[in-house]
Each structure stands twice: as C-alpha cells, then as structure tokens.
Design an enzyme around this catalytic site. Structure first.
Site, PDB file in Angstrom:
ATOM      1  N   HIS A 110       0.839  -1.196   0.000  1.00  0.00           N
ATOM      2  CA  HIS A 110       0.000   0.000   0.000  1.00  0.00           C
ATOM      3  C   HIS A 110       0.875   1.247   0.000  1.00  0.00           C
ATOM      4  O   HIS A 110       1.961   1.269   0.558  1.00  0.00           O
ATOM      5  CB  HIS A 110      -0.988   0.011   1.175  1.00  0.00           C
ATOM      6  CG  HIS A 110      -0.373  -0.180   2.525  1.00  0.00           C
ATOM      7  ND1 HIS A 110       0.118  -1.393   2.968  1.00  0.00           N
ATOM      8  CD2 HIS A 110      -0.198   0.682   3.545  1.00  0.00           C
ATOM      9  CE1 HIS A 110       0.574  -1.272   4.200  1.00  0.00           C
ATOM     10  NE2 HIS A 110       0.407  -0.013   4.573  1.00  0.00           N
ATOM     11  N   HIS A 112       1.067   5.194   0.992  1.00  0.00           N
ATOM     12  CA  HIS A 112       0.505   6.258   1.828  1.00  0.00           C
ATOM     13  C   HIS A 112       0.686   7.572   1.069  1.00  0.00           C
ATOM     14  O   HIS A 112       1.796   7.911   0.660  1.00  0.00           O
ATOM     15  CB  HIS A 112       1.265   6.373   3.154  1.00  0.00           C
ATOM     16  CG  HIS A 112       1.145   5.205   4.055  1.00  0.00           C
ATOM     17  ND1 HIS A 112       0.277   5.175   5.117  1.00  0.00           N
ATOM     18  CD2 HIS A 112       1.799   4.014   4.061  1.00  0.00           C
ATOM     19  CE1 HIS A 112       0.405   4.010   5.751  1.00  0.00           C
ATOM     20  NE2 HIS A 112       1.324   3.289   5.119  1.00  0.00           N
TER      21      HIS A 112
END
Length: 124
Positions: A110, A112
C-alpha cells in the site's frame, strides 16, 4: 523470513475485507485495479491509502517482480491524481513501508499519500 512473518504476508488482510466492502471505508478513488481510501489513523490532514485490488504476491515492495511493473506504476500515477483531487498542489509525500523494521503493519502493498501540512526531513 520467520514463519510468523511468512504467514502474515500470505494471509488475507484487513485490506482484502475493505476491497470486498466487508469493512466500511471512505473511498476517494476506485478503478478496476486500485482502491484509494482515507486512513483511519491519519498522520497528516490528508492521509490516503492506495492499494492494488489484487494482491498477486505483493505483500510488500520487496516482493515485487517484473510482472508487477504495471500495477506499481499505476499506484503512483493514481497517487498523483488523488493528490490533485485533494488539493495538494503545494506538495505531498508518498510512503511505502516495507517489512517490520519499516513499520509495515498490513502485509498487502500500500502507498501512503500524505499532505496538508509541512513534511519534515528526514522522516522518523
């Protein structure tokens, strides 16, 4: 890799439940490849997570292989689009934590996207 870390990297994650809409999230962008949603514990006024919808072995960036090049580029391009959508014209930061020592807590790659305040350097 320790057995516990290996199990963590292969097991379904909270992100799988978010992708399946089993856990609610505040989605800011979605297409057929990625989902972007607001972090529930924001570290900046704007803190959005951008994840691939299909994990395909990408528990972290260190697991990337040549077959992942397209999705990796797509994640960064979507980060740019979302930053613009969120009004982060004065700047933003992209962070990808990889592994326990980097503070990775969910083993599903992922990105950010952080913005809305001055970012310090070097980061913590």
């Amino acid at each position: 890799m320790a057995d516990s870390e290996k199990e963590a990297t292969e097991a379904p994650t909270i992100f799988d439940k978010i992708i399946k809409k089993e856990i609610p999230s505040t989605v800011v962008y979605e297409d057929d490849k990625v989902l972007a949603f607001r972090d529930i514990a924001p570290q900046a006024p704007t803190h959005i997570l951008i994840i691939p919808k299909i994990k395909d072995g990408l528990s972290g960036l260190s697991k990337a292989e040549e077959r992942h090049v397209e999705i990796l580029g797509h994640l960064l391009y979507i980060a740019k689009l979302v930053a613009k959508q969120e009004g982060l014209g004065d700047g933003f930061r992209i962070v990808i934590n990889d592994g326990n020592d980097a503070g990775q807590s969910v083993y599903h790659l992922h990105v950010h996207l952080l913005g809305g305040r001055q970012m310090n350097w070097p980061p913590g």
